[in-house]
Design a protein around this motif. Structure first.
Motif, PDB file in Angstrom:
ATOM      1  N   VAL A  45       0.874  -1.186   0.000  1.00 36.55           N
ATOM      2  CA  VAL A  45       0.000   0.000   0.000  1.00 36.55           C
ATOM      3  C   VAL A  45       0.904   1.227   0.000  1.00 36.55           C
ATOM      4  O   VAL A  45       1.230   1.776   1.060  1.00 36.55           O
ATOM      5  CB  VAL A  45      -0.933   0.012   1.232  1.00 36.55           C
ATOM      6  CG1 VAL A  45      -1.916   1.183   1.146  1.00 36.55           C
ATOM      7  CG2 VAL A  45      -1.682  -1.302   1.371  1.00 36.55           C
ATOM      8  N   PRO A  46       1.342   1.666  -1.177  1.00 40.62           N
ATOM      9  CA  PRO A  46       2.290   2.793  -1.233  1.00 40.62           C
ATOM     10  C   PRO A  46       1.760   4.063  -0.568  1.00 40.62           C
ATOM     11  O   PRO A  46       2.551   4.929  -0.181  1.00 40.62           O
ATOM     12  CB  PRO A  46       2.503   2.992  -2.743  1.00 40.62           C
ATOM     13  CG  PRO A  46       2.172   1.664  -3.359  1.00 40.62           C
ATOM     14  CD  PRO A  46       1.067   1.104  -2.514  1.00 40.62           C
ATOM     15  N   GLU A  47       0.427   4.162  -0.422  1.00 44.39           N
ATOM     16  CA  GLU A  47      -0.167   5.366   0.175  1.00 44.39           C
ATOM     17  C   GLU A  47      -0.089   5.373   1.701  1.00 44.39           C
ATOM     18  O   GLU A  47      -0.576   6.304   2.345  1.00 44.39           O
ATOM     19  CB  GLU A  47      -1.651   5.482  -0.223  1.00 44.39           C
ATOM     20  CG  GLU A  47      -1.919   5.372  -1.709  1.00 44.39           C
ATOM     21  CD  GLU A  47      -2.253   3.939  -2.157  1.00 44.39           C
ATOM     22  OE1 GLU A  47      -2.946   3.800  -3.183  1.00 44.39           O
ATOM     23  OE2 GLU A  47      -1.817   2.988  -1.468  1.00 44.39           O
ATOM     24  N   ILE A  48       0.516   4.340   2.315  1.00 48.13           N
ATOM     25  CA  ILE A  48       0.409   4.172   3.758  1.00 48.13           C
ATOM     26  C   ILE A  48       0.995   5.356   4.532  1.00 48.13           C
ATOM     27  O   ILE A  48       0.458   5.744   5.574  1.00 48.13           O
ATOM     28  CB  ILE A  48       1.068   2.844   4.206  1.00 48.13           C
ATOM     29  CG1 ILE A  48       0.741   2.551   5.677  1.00 48.13           C
ATOM     30  CG2 ILE A  48       2.563   2.854   3.952  1.00 48.13           C
ATOM     31  CD1 ILE A  48      -0.709   2.292   5.967  1.00 48.13           C
ATOM     32  N   THR A  49       2.089   5.946   4.052  1.00 48.60           N
ATOM     33  CA  THR A  49       2.647   7.092   4.768  1.00 48.60           C
ATOM     34  C   THR A  49       1.695   8.288   4.693  1.00 48.60           C
ATOM     35  O   THR A  49       1.528   9.017   5.669  1.00 48.60           O
ATOM     36  CB  THR A  49       4.029   7.478   4.225  1.00 48.60           C
ATOM     37  OG1 THR A  49       3.936   7.714   2.809  1.00 48.60           O
ATOM     38  CG2 THR A  49       5.025   6.344   4.462  1.00 48.60           C
ATOM     39  N   GLU A  50       1.066   8.459   3.549  1.00 45.85           N
ATOM     40  CA  GLU A  50       0.064   9.520   3.400  1.00 45.85           C
ATOM     41  C   GLU A  50      -1.141   9.253   4.306  1.00 45.85           C
ATOM     42  O   GLU A  50      -1.702  10.167   4.913  1.00 45.85           O
ATOM     43  CB  GLU A  50      -0.385   9.594   1.939  1.00 45.85           C
ATOM     44  CG  GLU A  50      -1.467  10.621   1.662  1.00 45.85           C
ATOM     45  CD  GLU A  50      -1.938  10.562   0.215  1.00 45.85           C
ATOM     46  OE1 GLU A  50      -3.074  10.985  -0.046  1.00 45.85           O
ATOM     47  OE2 GLU A  50      -1.164  10.076  -0.633  1.00 45.85           O
ATOM     48  N   ILE A  51      -1.526   7.977   4.409  1.00 47.45           N
ATOM     49  CA  ILE A  51      -2.649   7.600   5.277  1.00 47.45           C
ATOM     50  C   ILE A  51      -2.322   7.915   6.734  1.00 47.45           C
ATOM     51  O   ILE A  51      -3.160   8.453   7.478  1.00 47.45           O
ATOM     52  CB  ILE A  51      -2.973   6.106   5.096  1.00 47.45           C
ATOM     53  CG1 ILE A  51      -3.584   5.860   3.709  1.00 47.45           C
ATOM     54  CG2 ILE A  51      -3.913   5.618   6.191  1.00 47.45           C
ATOM     55  CD1 ILE A  51      -3.653   4.389   3.318  1.00 47.45           C
ATOM     56  N   ALA A  52      -1.101   7.596   7.169  1.00 50.35           N
ATOM     57  CA  ALA A  52      -0.698   7.876   8.549  1.00 50.35           C
ATOM     58  C   ALA A  52      -0.705   9.373   8.830  1.00 50.35           C
ATOM     59  O   ALA A  52      -1.171   9.812   9.895  1.00 50.35           O
ATOM     60  CB  ALA A  52       0.690   7.287   8.817  1.00 50.35           C
ATOM     61  N   ARG A  53      -0.228  10.154   7.894  1.00 45.59           N
ATOM     62  CA  ARG A  53      -0.231  11.608   8.094  1.00 45.59           C
ATOM     63  C   ARG A  53      -1.655  12.156   8.122  1.00 45.59           C
ATOM     64  O   ARG A  53      -1.970  13.065   8.893  1.00 45.59           O
ATOM     65  CB  ARG A  53       0.594  12.293   7.000  1.00 45.59           C
ATOM     66  CG  ARG A  53       2.102  12.097   7.162  1.00 45.59           C
ATOM     67  CD  ARG A  53       2.866  13.042   6.254  1.00 45.59           C
ATOM     68  NE  ARG A  53       2.627  12.753   4.839  1.00 45.59           N
ATOM     69  CZ  ARG A  53       3.378  11.941   4.115  1.00 45.59           C
ATOM     70  NH1 ARG A  53       4.416  11.326   4.671  1.00 45.59           N
ATOM     71  NH2 ARG A  53       3.109  11.740   2.839  1.00 45.59           N
ATOM     72  N   ALA A  54      -2.525  11.600   7.278  1.00 45.66           N
ATOM     73  CA  ALA A  54      -3.921  12.050   7.261  1.00 45.66           C
ATOM     74  C   ALA A  54      -4.597  11.747   8.594  1.00 45.66           C
ATOM     75  O   ALA A  54      -5.427  12.531   9.076  1.00 45.66           O
ATOM     76  CB  ALA A  54      -4.670  11.375   6.111  1.00 45.66           C
ATOM     77  N   ASN A  55      -4.241  10.619   9.197  1.00 44.23           N
ATOM     78  CA  ASN A  55      -4.814  10.280  10.496  1.00 44.23           C
ATOM     79  C   ASN A  55      -4.330  11.248  11.573  1.00 44.23           C
ATOM     80  O   ASN A  55      -5.108  11.657  12.453  1.00 44.23           O
ATOM     81  CB  ASN A  55      -4.442   8.851  10.871  1.00 44.23           C
ATOM     82  CG  ASN A  55      -5.210   8.352  12.076  1.00 44.23           C
ATOM     83  OD1 ASN A  55      -6.438   8.365  12.099  1.00 44.23           O
ATOM     84  ND2 ASN A  55      -4.491   7.899  13.096  1.00 44.23           N
ATOM     85  N   ARG A  56      -3.054  11.640  11.518  1.00 47.59           N
ATOM     86  CA  ARG A  56      -2.522  12.617  12.470  1.00 47.59           C
ATOM     87  C   ARG A  56      -3.224  13.952  12.311  1.00 47.59           C
ATOM     88  O   ARG A  56      -3.602  14.614  13.284  1.00 47.59           O
ATOM     89  CB  ARG A  56      -1.014  12.755  12.263  1.00 47.59           C
ATOM     90  CG  ARG A  56      -0.331  13.840  13.069  1.00 47.59           C
ATOM     91  CD  ARG A  56      -0.466  13.664  14.558  1.00 47.59           C
ATOM     92  NE  ARG A  56      -0.151  12.334  15.017  1.00 47.59           N
ATOM     93  CZ  ARG A  56      -0.061  11.994  16.304  1.00 47.59           C
ATOM     94  NH1 ARG A  56      -0.261  12.895  17.239  1.00 47.59           N
ATOM     95  NH2 ARG A  56       0.201  10.752  16.652  1.00 47.59           N
ATOM     96  N   ASP A  57      -3.442  14.379  11.066  1.00 54.04           N
ATOM     97  CA  ASP A  57      -4.147  15.638  10.824  1.00 54.04           C
ATOM     98  C   ASP A  57      -5.597  15.568  11.300  1.00 54.04           C
ATOM     99  O   ASP A  57      -6.141  16.562  11.811  1.00 54.04           O
ATOM    100  CB  ASP A  57      -4.104  15.991   9.332  1.00 54.04           C
ATOM    101  CG  ASP A  57      -2.696  16.337   8.850  1.00 54.04           C
ATOM    102  OD1 ASP A  57      -1.840  16.651   9.699  1.00 54.04           O
ATOM    103  OD2 ASP A  57      -2.462  16.280   7.625  1.00 54.04           O
TER     104      ASP A  57
END
Length: 271
Positions: A45-57
């Motif tokens: 899931v290449p988007e996983i780092t973006e997903i983690a940041r979205a959860n923090r936001d």
């Protein structure tokens, strides 16, 4: 984290979901085993780092909204490793009279959080297990720090998907809700697969089977949304976290993308 560093109770050879999440967020509190497992997820899931940041936001926006609504007490369950803009930083920055209880059972999370917050009298860090919710809501340190007779915000960000049983996950939420006064808030995010291929989901689950939690189970909007049944769900309802009251861009909910669903709801006041 240096390979030679030793903290009692920690197995550096077994990936920890908290330390993997730290890696996704660009942190350095992780071991080689965590990074190797995390990179397997990145390949799937290449988007996983973006997903983690979205959860923090999402966490930041939720805490700000709840403080604006008058909430001054927070319980962050599965708090994870300290990073920038944690619950206490956001809440206390908006209202210095807030009180925060962090709950986790990962030894590294507890060690780092306690060291960071040793001099912060508004915040405590408690060792307890989500699967035993009464040990959280009935914990003597939490009871001494917070008043459960008044509204409290219970935060469950990116943690329920590590509970493999749908019935157990629903039971955990129900039991937590039972301890909360009217006017309290429940805020949650939860992994969902979107349009990911079944084979990809299974491969990701295989990686997490080798971690400290032993499982990960994405759930859809209907199942996740049912955890809010009987509560007053805040607009825009259950949506991907990047579409929950975004600050800058207009995000139309895209339920086809893998990621995290989020929602915030208020417990009706008695009478």
């Amino acid at each position: 984290m240096s390979a030679g560093e030793h903290v009692p109770g920690i197995d550096p050879h077994t990936p920890s979901v908290a330390r993997m999440y730290d890696y996704f967020l660009g942190g350095k509190d992780n071991f080689a085993a965590d990074r190797q497992a995390a990179e397997k997820i990145v390949r799937l899931v290449p988007e996983i780092t973006e997903i983690a940041r979205a959860n923090r936001d999402f966490l930041i926006r939720v805490v700000r909204v709840l403080v604006e609504a008058g909430v001054r007490q927070f319980v962050d369950i599965g708090a994870g490793l300290p990073t920038q803009q944690n619950v206490h930083e956001v809440a206390l920055g908006a209202a210095p009279d807030c009180r925060i209880a962090y709950v986790d059972n990962d030894p590294i999370v507890l060690t780092h959080a306690r060291a960071l917050l040793a001099d912060n009298t508004r915040t405590i860090v408690v060792d307890a297990d989500l699967r035993r919710p009464e040990t959280i809501t009935g914990h003597p340190e939490i009871r001494a720090h917070l008043d459960f007779g008044r509204p409290v915000a219970v935060l469950l960000f990116a943690i329920l998907h590590f509970v493999p049983s749908d019935l157990e996950a629903a039971s955990i939420v129900t039991r937590l809700r039972a301890s909360m006064a009217g006017g309290s808030y429940l805020a949650m995010s939860h992994g969902y697969a979107g349009d990911l291929a079944t084979e990809t989901v299974r491969a990701g689950q295989a990686v997490y089977r080798g971690s400290s939690t032993g499982s990960v189970v994405p759930r859809g909007a209907d199942t996740f949304g049912s955890y809010f049944d009987g509560l007053d769900l805040l607009d825009p309802g259950v949506v991907p976290v990047d579409a929950w009251r975004p600050e800058w861009d207009e995000h139309k909910p895209d339920f086809g993308k893998p990621g995290l669903l989020g929602g915030v709801a208020r417990l009706p006041s008695a009478g």
